[in-house]
Design a protein around this motif. Sequence first.
Motif, short mmCIF file in Angstrom:
data_model
loop_
_atom_site.label_atom_id
_atom_site.label_comp_id
_atom_site.label_asym_id
_atom_site.label_seq_id
_atom_site.Cartn_x
_atom_site.Cartn_y
_atom_site.Cartn_z
N ARG A 162 -13.22 -47.38 -3.33
CA ARG A 162 -13.30 -47.98 -4.66
C ARG A 162 -14.66 -47.73 -5.31
O ARG A 162 -14.75 -47.40 -6.48
N GLN A 166 -15.33 -45.62 -8.67
CA GLN A 166 -16.00 -46.22 -9.81
C GLN A 166 -17.25 -45.43 -10.19
O GLN A 166 -17.51 -45.20 -11.38
N VAL A 183 -9.91 -48.62 -11.78
CA VAL A 183 -9.74 -48.45 -10.33
C VAL A 183 -8.86 -49.55 -9.75
O VAL A 183 -7.94 -49.29 -8.97
N TYR A 187 -5.23 -49.05 -7.68
CA TYR A 187 -5.47 -49.01 -6.24
C TYR A 187 -4.27 -49.49 -5.44
O TYR A 187 -3.65 -50.49 -5.77
#
Length: 205
Positions: A162, A166, A183, A187
């Motif tokens: 993550r 980002q 994100v 996810y």
Amino acid sequence: MIGRIEGRLLEKQPPEVLIDVNGIGYEIQMPMTSFYQLPAVGENVAVYTHFVVREDAQLLFGFADKMERELFRELIKANGVGPKLGLTILSGMSAGQFLISVQNEDVSALVSLPGIGKKTAERLVVELKDRLAKFGKQQTVPMPVDVDAKFMNTIVPVNDAREEAQSALIALGYKPAQASKLVESVYQDGMGSESLIREALKAAL
């Protein structure tokens, strides 16, 4: 002018890679559509490059094929479009998608990309529509790239995946809050950073 680099892929930190060529490491920034096509770290790779010299830096931008590099070069000739914005555009949509958007005067598709407002999008259409017509006549226009299944199955710690996704989105021009929201919205358990970046960019369109 450095037009092509071939060597061993040492690092992949989207949107940047490090390629070793006879002991010299070249840092190269790539649009995500090209980044997805890279082999695993440690393998040999060849990328077409565009070299930018500024007062404060010397930058290399890399592309999976000549077509994408030529489109990038046309982009940065446009008023108000620098290399960073060109990289962002070719990360948010494939070369083929961009060509279609310009030819169809689809301003709304261009506005969805970070750093491009309505006026900039309209200017791109006006400036590039005729210049990009030559690309439509060629048979090798790159179209959207599917991420290899190995990316979906790559085991990456959740936080690392993550955070890396980002960071990549922020480097491409998205604001931190926007990058985080994109994100989190796409996810799924087990997703690697590359597939996560790809899905986030698709969600932004």
